[in-house]
Design an enzyme around this catalytic site. Structure first.
Site, PDB file in Angstrom:
ATOM      1  N   GLU A   1      -8.048 -14.398  -8.241  1.00  0.00           N
ATOM      2  CA  GLU A   1      -9.003 -13.440  -8.681  1.00  0.00           C
ATOM      3  C   GLU A   1      -8.468 -12.574  -9.916  1.00  0.00           C
ATOM      4  OE1 GLU A   1      -9.727 -12.530  -3.971  1.00  0.00           O
ATOM      5  OE2 GLU A   1      -7.803 -11.947  -4.867  1.00  0.00           O
TER       6      GLU A   1
ATOM      7  N   CYS B   1      -7.682  -5.756 -13.561  1.00  0.00           N
ATOM      8  CA  CYS B   1      -6.555  -6.140 -12.365  1.00  0.00           C
ATOM      9  C   CYS B   1      -6.208  -7.610 -12.512  1.00  0.00           C
ATOM     10  CB  CYS B   1      -7.172  -5.477 -11.109  1.00  0.00           C
ATOM     11  SG  CYS B   1      -6.073  -5.746  -9.538  1.00  0.00           S
TER      12      CYS B   1
ATOM     13  N   CYS C   1       1.131 -15.488  -1.906  1.00  0.00           N
ATOM     14  CA  CYS C   1       2.099 -14.588  -2.020  1.00  0.00           C
ATOM     15  C   CYS C   1       3.153 -14.902  -0.842  1.00  0.00           C
ATOM     16  CB  CYS C   1       1.925 -13.090  -2.226  1.00  0.00           C
ATOM     17  SG  CYS C   1       3.345 -11.945  -2.206  1.00  0.00           S
TER      18      CYS C   1
ATOM     19  N   CYS D   1       3.495  -9.175   3.651  1.00  0.00           N
ATOM     20  CA  CYS D   1       3.372  -7.898   4.049  1.00  0.00           C
ATOM     21  C   CYS D   1       2.083  -7.889   5.158  1.00  0.00           C
ATOM     22  CB  CYS D   1       2.752  -7.020   3.022  1.00  0.00           C
ATOM     23  SG  CYS D   1       4.087  -6.835   1.695  1.00  0.00           S
TER      24      CYS D   1
ATOM     25  N   CYS E   1      -1.685  -7.124   4.298  1.00  0.00           N
ATOM     26  CA  CYS E   1      -2.258  -7.890   3.223  1.00  0.00           C
ATOM     27  C   CYS E   1      -2.936  -9.040   3.414  1.00  0.00           C
ATOM     28  CB  CYS E   1      -1.254  -7.723   2.175  1.00  0.00           C
ATOM     29  SG  CYS E   1      -1.689  -8.718   0.644  1.00  0.00           S
TER      30      CYS E   1
ATOM     31  N   CYS F   1      -7.261  -6.729  -2.624  1.00  0.00           N
ATOM     32  CA  CYS F   1      -6.135  -7.846  -2.671  1.00  0.00           C
ATOM     33  C   CYS F   1      -6.577  -8.928  -1.776  1.00  0.00           C
ATOM     34  CB  CYS F   1      -4.962  -7.063  -2.182  1.00  0.00           C
ATOM     35  SG  CYS F   1      -3.610  -8.055  -2.326  1.00  0.00           S
TER      36      CYS F   1
HETATM   37  N1  SAH Z   1       2.690  -7.812  -4.710  1.00  0.00           N
HETATM   38  C1  SAH Z   1       2.604  -6.465  -5.345  1.00  0.00           C
HETATM   39  C2  SAH Z   1       1.143  -6.678  -6.115  1.00  0.00           C
HETATM   40  C3  SAH Z   1       0.021  -6.287  -5.593  1.00  0.00           C
HETATM   41  S1  SAH Z   1      -1.020  -5.059  -5.686  1.00  0.00           S
HETATM   42  C4  SAH Z   1       2.622  -5.434  -4.675  1.00  0.00           C
HETATM   43  O1  SAH Z   1       2.594  -5.375  -3.514  1.00  0.00           O
HETATM   44  O2  SAH Z   1       2.706  -4.259  -5.310  1.00  0.00           O
HETATM   45  C5  SAH Z   1      -1.900  -4.661  -4.499  1.00  0.00           C
HETATM   46  C6  SAH Z   1      -1.812  -3.446  -3.659  1.00  0.00           C
HETATM   47  O3  SAH Z   1      -2.888  -3.356  -2.880  1.00  0.00           O
HETATM   48  C7  SAH Z   1      -0.471  -3.185  -3.236  1.00  0.00           C
HETATM   49  O4  SAH Z   1      -0.035  -1.866  -3.455  1.00  0.00           O
HETATM   50  C8  SAH Z   1      -0.673  -3.444  -1.760  1.00  0.00           C
HETATM   51  O5  SAH Z   1       0.410  -3.092  -0.973  1.00  0.00           O
HETATM   52  C9  SAH Z   1      -2.150  -3.092  -1.723  1.00  0.00           C
HETATM   53  N2  SAH Z   1      -2.768  -3.723  -0.549  1.00  0.00           N
HETATM   54  C10 SAH Z   1      -2.760  -4.827   0.139  1.00  0.00           C
HETATM   55  N3  SAH Z   1      -3.386  -4.842   1.021  1.00  0.00           N
HETATM   56  C11 SAH Z   1      -4.215  -3.941   1.319  1.00  0.00           C
HETATM   57  C12 SAH Z   1      -5.283  -3.572   2.104  1.00  0.00           C
HETATM   58  N4  SAH Z   1      -5.610  -4.241   3.027  1.00  0.00           N
HETATM   59  N5  SAH Z   1      -5.737  -2.105   1.985  1.00  0.00           N
HETATM   60  C13 SAH Z   1      -5.307  -1.393   1.040  1.00  0.00           C
HETATM   61  N6  SAH Z   1      -4.450  -1.883  -0.013  1.00  0.00           N
HETATM   62  C14 SAH Z   1      -3.656  -3.041   0.259  1.00  0.00           C
HETATM   63 FE1  SF4 Z   2       2.418  -9.996  -1.684  1.00  0.00          FE
HETATM   64 FE2  SF4 Z   2       0.376  -8.489  -0.680  1.00  0.00          FE
HETATM   65 FE3  SF4 Z   2       2.743  -7.803  -0.079  1.00  0.00          FE
HETATM   66 FE4  SF4 Z   2       1.806  -7.393  -2.498  1.00  0.00          FE
HETATM   67  S1  SF4 Z   2       1.062  -6.602  -0.782  1.00  0.00           S
HETATM   68  S2  SF4 Z   2       3.910  -8.216  -1.866  1.00  0.00           S
HETATM   69  S3  SF4 Z   2       0.481  -9.355  -2.616  1.00  0.00           S
HETATM   70  S4  SF4 Z   2       1.979  -9.811   0.715  1.00  0.00           S
END
Ligand code: SAH
Ligand code: SF4
Length: 373
Positions: free
Chosen positions: A112, A127, A134, A138, A141, A358
């Protein structure tokens, strides 16, 4: 007879497809590489400048558009090259103007990218994704739950911005690596993509931000690059105990080491980092967490960006419940951080009606496809 004819047409199509895949892809080539190509084609070097401009400034979709390039060169290019091999699979438009694309790569994988327009219309932020999936897992996510498929190539990252520009006719002014994937797990390709974004699309390095969950050694590495992007750090918890519960990366690179790496980055580059903090209702949005976070930030050159948790499709997260934070808890959290003297922003929900968060569009597509089979 008819059968024979169909077979012939089919084999012609297959031959054509084979030839297409053998053609040189121009998108992603820099000025030097285009010059080398012109030489191989027996053309003068300056032709490379014309092609460069059609590719990256005028966002051409076809060779026929390249009107100031002499016809025989255009024909030569049609024979041996294609502009890109990346296609738009779906496109969604949000009521707030956010555009979300699902792109399909040559091997059928998808990723995306999103275009956000902020109030200041001069700023158009893309973005981008750095990986298909990934590996970091997390818990909150959607991308993290599906695991990693593969890294994106530099041109596949650049293509996300070019696709947006070709499709909208607008010039992207800012790029954030905040789509799918952990950019620092695809370090070399991301650094090359940044170089291409900077030199081909003339987007200043100060307008390029990489978001990472905190791959500590790469924070030291990036501080030494010629082009150092701004860093955003997905922190999401103010202490190791809570962070470990929601972000497995904490076991490998803990908060104390992360802080040292960020201090090094700021000392070396003079740059301020942004700490991203997803506020999850009653989990990490308490007054105590805010006070602890304020303490953590004390000796860092940073701003903080609060992101209200965006619910993703239900899944088993063990003992943890993930829900949106209450508005009043967001305000309290913000107030406590501001009192500590840091600049705090609350991320506006962008494209909420089109799942521009995300990994969510891709997740839905996969669910729909799984449902069909
Ligand atoms: N992997 C990198 C880049 C992805 S950025 C990172 O984690 O920083 C995407 C951002 O959206 C990250 O800060 C992530 O923690 C956040 N994110 C992921 N899932 C989310 C959710 N369900 N609600 C809000 N933010 C979320
Ligand atoms: Fe990976 Fe999602 Fe964690 Fe970012 S927030 S490092 S995309 S698992």
């Amino acid at each position: 007879m008819l059968k024979f004819f169909i077979m012939e047409v089919r084999s012609e199509k297959m031959e054509q497809a084979k030839q297409e895949s053998e053609k040189i892809r121009l998108s992603g080539l820099d000025k030097n590489e285009l010059e080398a190509l012109m030489e191989t084609l027996g053309e003068k070097k300056f032709r490379a400048g014309q092609v460069f401009s059609w590719l990256y400034v005028k966002n051409a979709k076809t060779f026929d558009e390249m009107s100031d390039i002499k016809k025989d060169l255009r024909e030569k290019l049609k024979e041996c090259a294609i502009i890109t091999d990346v296609k738009i699979k779906t496109k969604q438009i949000s009521s707030d103007g956010t555009l979300k694309y699902l792109l399909e790569y040559k091997d059928g994988n998808t990723a995306e990218c999103v275009l956000m327009r902020f109030d200041n219309r001069a700023n158009l932020t893309a973005c981008v994704s750095s990986q298909i999936g990934c590996a970091m897992g997390c818990k909150f996510c959607a991308t993290g739950r599906r695991g990693i498929i593969r890294n994106l190539e530099p041109y596949e990252i650049l293509e996300q911005i070019l696709t947006i520009q070709r499709d909208t006719g607008l010039k992207v002014t800012n790029v954030v690596f905040m789509g799918q994937g952990e950019p620092f797990n695809n370090y070399e390709n991301v650094i090359r993509a940044i170089e291409l974004i900077n030199t081909c699309l003339t987007i200043g390095i100060r307008r390029i931000t990489v978001s990472t969950c905190g791959i500590v050694p790469k924070i030291y590495d990036v501080s030494n690059e010629d082009l150092v992007p701004t860093l955003a750090i997905s922190l999401h918890a103010p202490n190791s105990v809570l962070r470990e519960k929601i972000m497995p990366v904490e076991k490998r690179y803990n908060l104390a080491d992360l802080k040292k790496a960020l201090q090094h980055y700021s000392e070396k580059t003079g740059k301020r980092v942004t700490l991203e903090y997803v506020l999850i209702g009653k989990l990490n949005d308490t007054k105590e967490c805010a006070a602890e976070l304020a303490h953590f930030m004390k000796d860092l050159k940073c701003n903080v960006n609060l992101i209200p948790y965006n619910p993703v499709e239900p899944c088993d997260n063990g003992a943890l419940t993930f829900k949106k934070p209450d508005k009043k808890d967001i305000m309290k959290f913000k107030y406590i951080l501001e009192a500590s003297g840091k600049k705090v922003t609350v991320r506006l929900e962008r494209g909420a009606d089109i799942d521009a968060a995300c990994g969510q569009l891709k997740g839905k597509m996969e669910l729909a496809q799984n449902g069909k089979s």
